[in-house]
Design a protein around this motif. Structure first.
Motif, PDB file in Angstrom:
ATOM      1  N   UNK F 219      44.408  47.148  48.109  1.00 19.03           N
ATOM      2  CA  UNK F 219      44.320  45.824  47.474  1.00 19.03           C
ATOM      3  C   UNK F 219      43.123  45.757  46.525  1.00 19.03           C
ATOM      4  N   UNK F 220      42.001  46.332  46.947  1.00 19.14           N
ATOM      5  CA  UNK F 220      40.827  46.348  46.066  1.00 19.14           C
ATOM      6  C   UNK F 220      41.165  47.067  44.767  1.00 19.14           C
ATOM      7  N   UNK F 221      41.882  48.192  44.910  1.00 23.97           N
ATOM      8  CA  UNK F 221      42.289  48.953  43.729  1.00 23.97           C
ATOM      9  C   UNK F 221      43.147  48.073  42.835  1.00 23.97           C
TER      10      UNK F 221
ATOM     11  N   UNK G  92      31.874  47.199  41.218  1.00 22.69           N
ATOM     12  CA  UNK G  92      30.482  47.156  41.648  1.00 22.69           C
ATOM     13  C   UNK G  92      30.458  47.359  43.158  1.00 22.69           C
ATOM     14  N   UNK G  93      29.442  48.075  43.629  1.00 23.82           N
ATOM     15  CA  UNK G  93      29.235  48.229  45.069  1.00 23.82           C
ATOM     16  C   UNK G  93      28.204  47.195  45.500  1.00 23.82           C
ATOM     17  N   UNK G 139      29.570  33.546  47.640  1.00 28.11           N
ATOM     18  CA  UNK G 139      30.254  34.045  46.435  1.00 28.11           C
ATOM     19  C   UNK G 139      30.077  35.557  46.296  1.00 28.11           C
ATOM     20  N   UNK G 140      28.905  36.061  46.660  1.00 28.39           N
ATOM     21  CA  UNK G 140      28.686  37.518  46.583  1.00 28.39           C
ATOM     22  C   UNK G 140      29.721  38.235  47.453  1.00 28.39           C
ATOM     23  N   UNK G 141      29.922  37.719  48.663  1.00 26.30           N
ATOM     24  CA  UNK G 141      30.870  38.330  49.595  1.00 26.30           C
ATOM     25  C   UNK G 141      32.304  38.151  49.102  1.00 26.30           C
ATOM     26  N   UNK G 142      32.619  36.948  48.670  1.00 26.39           N
ATOM     27  CA  UNK G 142      34.013  36.649  48.325  1.00 26.39           C
ATOM     28  C   UNK G 142      34.487  37.344  47.054  1.00 26.39           C
ATOM     29  N   UNK G 143      33.554  37.644  46.141  1.00 23.91           N
ATOM     30  CA  UNK G 143      33.970  38.233  44.870  1.00 23.91           C
ATOM     31  C   UNK G 143      33.718  39.735  44.811  1.00 23.91           C
ATOM     32  N   UNK G 144      33.324  40.337  45.955  1.00 27.09           N
ATOM     33  CA  UNK G 144      32.951  41.763  45.917  1.00 27.09           C
ATOM     34  C   UNK G 144      34.175  42.659  45.747  1.00 27.09           C
TER      35      UNK G 144
END
Ligand SMILES: Nc1ncnc2c1ncn2[C@@H]1O[C@H](COP(=O)(O)O)[C@@H](O)[C@H]1O
Ligand SMILES: Nc1ncnc2c1ncn2[C@@H]1O[C@H](COP(=O)(O)O)[C@@H](O)[C@H]1O
Ligand SMILES: Nc1ncnc2c1ncn2[C@@H]1O[C@H](COP(=O)(O)O)[C@@H](O)[C@H]1O
Ligand SMILES: Nc1ncnc2c1ncn2[C@@H]1O[C@H](COP(=O)(O)O)[C@@H](O)[C@H]1O
Ligand SMILES: [Mg+2]
Ligand SMILES: [Mg+2]
Ligand SMILES: [Mg+2]
Ligand SMILES: [Mg+2]
Ligand SMILES: [Mg+2]
Ligand SMILES: [Mg+2]
Ligand SMILES: [Mg+2]
Ligand SMILES: [Mg+2]
Lengths: 231, 231, 231, 231, 231, 231, 231, 231
Positions: F219-221, G92-93, G139-144
């Motif tokens: 899904x991330x991909x 982005x990691x 937001x950092x977590x949700x958009x990672x």
């Protein structure tokens, strides 16, 4: 620095301020956190500070006091009720230790409690190998408001105390011992398996956590008192 | 059968006969070993025998007696000094248990000792959660020749007893407990780390081994007595 | 200081005086306890004292003797029956070690026993890898009053000895080994699971505790002798 | 089925055919694998087969033989040199067990070795609690080509044997025991820490693996013999 | 001194001389044992000798050689077949290591084998993370007489090797790793659970024991060759 | 019932719906939760359902399907893209198992992935004891989008695979094994210590969690693809 | 030297070059490997390098840069896209740490990722004791795209994060803590037992491995993007 | 019977009556103890009673009530303030559980508290995988007098709760989970290492002990209230 996100509201939320845990932080990082906390008017307190680290901290934070036996550093704000009563909370935290070698942990508990504004009663070296030492002080146990019991080696003291006490007992295993103590695992398991009920256990050597829990118990009592008095 | 090489001389060598350990053997194998031993005139005794296994053994070895609580089967030879004194060895083995659930292990110790010809004093359910139960029986502890102390859960009883006793203390951890007891690991570590010296520990639930060690202690005393009397 | 509550009556109660356990105490605390004990006329003895700590103690307690291999410090009172017989108690404590590296623990046992007034027979380096070394000394095992068997690595020696001995066997696992020894866990488990019965186990490296238990066994023998002689 | 990818060439590659490990497979899966292997002319062998599973297998693979004590099922191809010599490899695998309860594991080793075409010498119940049982059979140890030593409880037998033997020793810990045996951890650690060198250890209860290793040792000897003879 | 009971006949009994294990002995004790052994004409060899200890030993035993990577000290008697063949025993011990950090253990095995008179083939840094490194050296594995496989971290190499090899495999876990390696426990368990049969495991970091076992295997082969040749 | 607070928004928040974990719940509780979820139109799925439990569930939730090997129960809503592509997410989850006995865990992963709408490629029984089985399927490894590798016993397969693969590897240790496997601890430690980087480990036997992680990766991909395509 | 067999093709095979793990290697060995890798034009990178080791390396490899907090040494080849995008891989990691003391591990992950050409987002000191610190950064977590979550003590952060995130979560337990942390065992077990699915765990303190896995995830995404774009 | 020494004065001494722990006792023993306690007018209560045991008890003690989910049996004396206030002690014990499978333990706590006369507030299934479930009930946490938090799997809930609560928190790990949960070890370690201070931990699955501790806290509050009101 952005390496630390100080929890300035912890006191409001939980009744206790954030406290700095020393290990794994450079003296520089500790000093920066201390300065940031002092500037917000918080109580500033750090645990597990070795003498060498204290020496370095003192250069950057001159008004820092060191409780050597407890390995605690602190700056108390000017109007802090030292050794007194935080906002009128009553009661005394009674602290027992089984042996002389358990003192650093027992003092970590005692100093944390005092710096948080609670009154403390100390009773050292009353381990079960000479049970008369405890029985001779039975009144301390029987009249306590809340008890912290610190023991290494086999850690049997909290079980005996909880069988005599009419109040909550907080058990602190220590890493004092050798061989099959496995760094405090032995007294930790002893305390978790206590055949006397009503014992809450904290981490090995965690005098700090025991003091916070004891403080929470007295604060809970105070809040209930206020609400019952106003009924 | 050639599956077993019975150690018929063990009594001569060590003072105690070989005893059959039940688990992992088929009822058939146990019965064959029993018959071989009986035919040599030995005391025949097997530990850890569940009721179902006893039922099967009884068919093949009719003169077998079952001590249900102790889970021990035995045939005693006709002229055996039951509950008496093996060759005039004096003294009593005092056995304490911390809780009711420890009884199968405490009885394994008691029956083993009695079948080996020793006198036994039983004191059950004197765990540390109510220390007065032990203190009320302080004379039992103070006047004992040798003590076996059986405890599960946190296993604190032997430490307290050893601090009061003026004789050797044998500690038996039991698997009674749950969670962080880890099958008896907790009381085992407690007993090994006892801050009271003079405690010898045996395996978890090993009432049998404790009885043999206690018997050896009384026999050692007897041999020293004989040699000193003849000086 | 109030950091220690010395158990001055332990000798009366249990036959053995309190002994100071060095680790976790400052040299200052140790010295204060020693002085308090000496002033009461007790035997003064401390275990696990490293050479550096001894150097500091000697400045404050000049009449202190150091048993380097055993890591024990002691002041013996003038009229103490050194290496002799405590109140006429007979018998000898025989001590076996499996390897040369186990000597500090074996000597801790030997020196503790001697300072407590017992006679000691030492037999070093008879581990099972060369079983003839033990078999050549079979008479030592067979004629012993009580045996202490010290072993590290796999700790198999006590099992073999207990199969040959006609007396109580005290097993002391040591932390000598590496890898899967896990700090002495391996020989500890070995000794607890001994297929030869009559073995009492003490903590890893606990030569001190083994000596106290052996001493209790000889004292028990003596008390039984006195009571039987008076019958 | 595509649930299994049988390693038909393992015998060519390593000298030993693939063997089916029973646990975690349905009887149906085991039977399918057996049939596929038999159809390729391999030796068919499965370990850890409980009687109930054997009963189900027999319905689908009628020519299956069950070694009850060893818990092994096998079909041997018609021209297989049973109990004989695989391709002229010489030598005998000597197998010792410490107690009667260790027999299922010892027999797993023995039957595996025999089904692989090796000669086996069995010596049961020679544990260290009665060392004379081993010493009386000293010639078995001293003249062995390769030794498998099976022991539960404290697992001390391989150390003693390796100190007497002039050949490779394979140690097999068993789960026989209780309490601080922790499912065979105790003898496993004992064997890994053996103070006698030249001991290779296999998994707890792994009689099968011990037999394969012993067989590899005899095969290595044979290959060296062939190459040296042709020099 | 009487602190050590040197096993001078071990070579006669087991084919390998006694070797001194350094840890836990003072340099003085080591030197005394060395001198006693040299005077009897034995090979003198000590393992786990740190450079500082070697420096002290050299003062007392000048003809001592130090294998730094292997941490071994030795005096070889004048007529010793170094790197040669002990009494005509043939074959080569092939030693594989998974990583560069495993070299001290792998070299302990290699130097022990060479000092015992065996030929050694070294193949370093062929761990499974780049399996082509092993597959490119497949001939080494396939043509070996006996294999020692040394690996830390997850210790997977012996399983892969044993699936390819047609000879006995000795697996040596190392303490190289961190975190959930738990001092070598991880590769130790890996090797004990190997799904490829025919693997014998020794203690964590025990290169010495692996070499002795490999040597025993070649010696067994030689003895069988002699007996078969004479048939 | 108020015993469960179903997380109906989990799919919105994390991309995957809540899934019922069977153990510790009564069939009645499971059925009630299923009905509540079905009524909200969620995918309904429960893991670790034994056949007996399924039989009881079926009475209350008739439209329930049982994947016997995977021990999973599910109701798929009518318009669910079974075995298809959740919202157009591409890629395949490739699942490898080391042995036949690992199939229940490998199938838990495969069925979870398929019920979540992903395509799955299965490759069973390619453990390292016969490395050619893996090497013959090297293309599966080299061309994978994401890999799940399931292994019990010593659990070495993920290390070898991760050294060959150019994609994320998810390692699943299983409890298949015995003795020193300690319920799957051995392969768990193996996988955590993998010398090949890029391996993420899940709990012992947790095929479910591995599938969710693999799905998250695809899904991330997909999300990155959408954002990059729109750039 | 032949002590190391550098895996020059690892980048081709797995997308990531071989990286030198410092512990257990002498500075000399590290320098030799670095020079051999640089001469082949690889990225040269070593982890777990203490300042003292760096000082020695710098003498032999002058163009070496030291990331002190991350304990990483590296030479980046001239045309390396530092902090950029390896071959156009997007995403982005995002890296979260629970406490200040976890920074060395979190920075090991961050610097590894950056040296491998990935973009990194850092968010430090958002542990669960003050959950608002995390919720404020929701937001950092949700958009990672992919998350690395580093935590010591009880290691609860990854569970909470995985319940909020819609992307793969890589959990890194650290050895920060004391007592019942047992060197990071506590947070390791916490993360493996996460009740939130989709969490992959790496070894204690393994920031490096977490970064490689996160990079593999972004690369997998990129490869899928390329193949889908070309459809 | 003399197998039990009931601690009739425990309520006077510690505020709570003795409670029967079921496991390891025969139904007969339990019934005898119950009858003896009832005859003395005590509250009669037994924990860990399986339905089969209850069935047998009911025959001998007809007025026994069974709380099935909590596995508790009790006879409440006629004038007992059920669900009320023991002697006017105020406050409420708030109990949270992380998952549905934790209910037997959470109910053990709830029923124990209610049978001891305390008021209880239940909040089930608010685990951290969906943190909104807890945050939506934030008022329960923030206004509590004392909190019991029950969690299995990774056991993260008490840390999050303690960071929000302004009262003592008692953490109860459960054995719910599998694999690396190791019977509840995982959540136990999590709770002991909580980075939020003020958490007291009890044994795995020990809902009973948590309720007694919570009750002691409310009683301590009450006693302080009485003494402060009278000032
Ligand atoms: N001695 C101690 N033991 C356990 N926790 C502590 C101790 N001292 C401080 N803490 C807690 O550790 C946390 C600080 O973690 P950190 O953000 O790394 O400074 C604070 O939440 C304190 O409440
Ligand atoms: N309950 C017991 N616990 C420990 N050892 C026992 C027990 N009962 C008998 N034994 C010993 O176990 C050995 C018998 O082992 P085996 O040859 O397997 O019958 C004997 O040497 C006994 O001394
Ligand atoms: N080496 C030792 N190992 C175990 N216990 C010891 C040792 N030396 C002294 N002790 C015991 O430790 C207790 C002293 O504890 P403390 O009050 O801390 O000095 C005494 O009761 C001694 O009996
Ligand atoms: N086989 C499984 N292994 C691990 N977690 C699971 C499994 N099946 C379901 N879950 C998770 O367990 C949680 C359900 O816990 P509960 O509230 O007790 O039903 C859900 O968050 C699922 O994501
Ligand atoms: Mg003291
Ligand atoms: Mg009772
Ligand atoms: Mg020696
Ligand atoms: Mg036998
Ligand atoms: Mg390498
Ligand atoms: Mg297979
Ligand atoms: Mg912080
Ligand atoms: Mg739920």
């Amino acid at each position: 620095g952005d390496f630390a996100r100080i929890d300035h509201h912890r006191r409001l939320r939980t009744g206790f301020p954030e406290v700095i845990w020393g290990p794994g932080k450079t003296p520089d990082q500790i000093a920066q956190i201390m300065i940031a906390m002092r500037d917000r008017g918080s109580v500033v307190m750090a645990t597990r500070i070795e003498p060498e680290v204290y020496a370095k901290l003192q250069e950057k934070v001159p008004d820092l006091y060191y409780y050597a036996m407890a390995r605690i550093c602190a700056i108390t704000p000017p109007n802090f009720p030292s050794g007194g009563d935080p906002g009128g909370v009553g009661g005394v935290i009674s602290i027992l230790s089984a042996g002389t070698a358990d003192l650093p942990v027992a003092e970590e508990a005692a100093v944390t409690a005092e710096l948080s504004g609670f009154r403390v009663h100390r009773l050292w070296d009353v381990g079960v190998a000479g049970i008369h030492r405890l029985l001779n002080n039975r009144h301390v146990v029987e009249s306590a408001d809340v008890l912290i019991v610190v023991a290494g080696m086999e850690g049997a003291l909290p079980s005996v105390v909880a069988g005599l006490a009419d109040c909550p007992v907080i058990a602190v295993p220590t890493s004092i011992g050798y061989g099959a103590s496995f760094g405090g695992l032995a007294p930790l398991l002893t305390m978790l398996n206590s055949c006397a009920a009503g014992v809450g256990v904290v981490n090995i050597d965690n005098g700090f956590g025991a003091a916070v829990l004891a403080g929470q118990i007295l604060r809970a009592a105070h809040k209930l008192h206020l609400s019952q008095s106003s009924d």
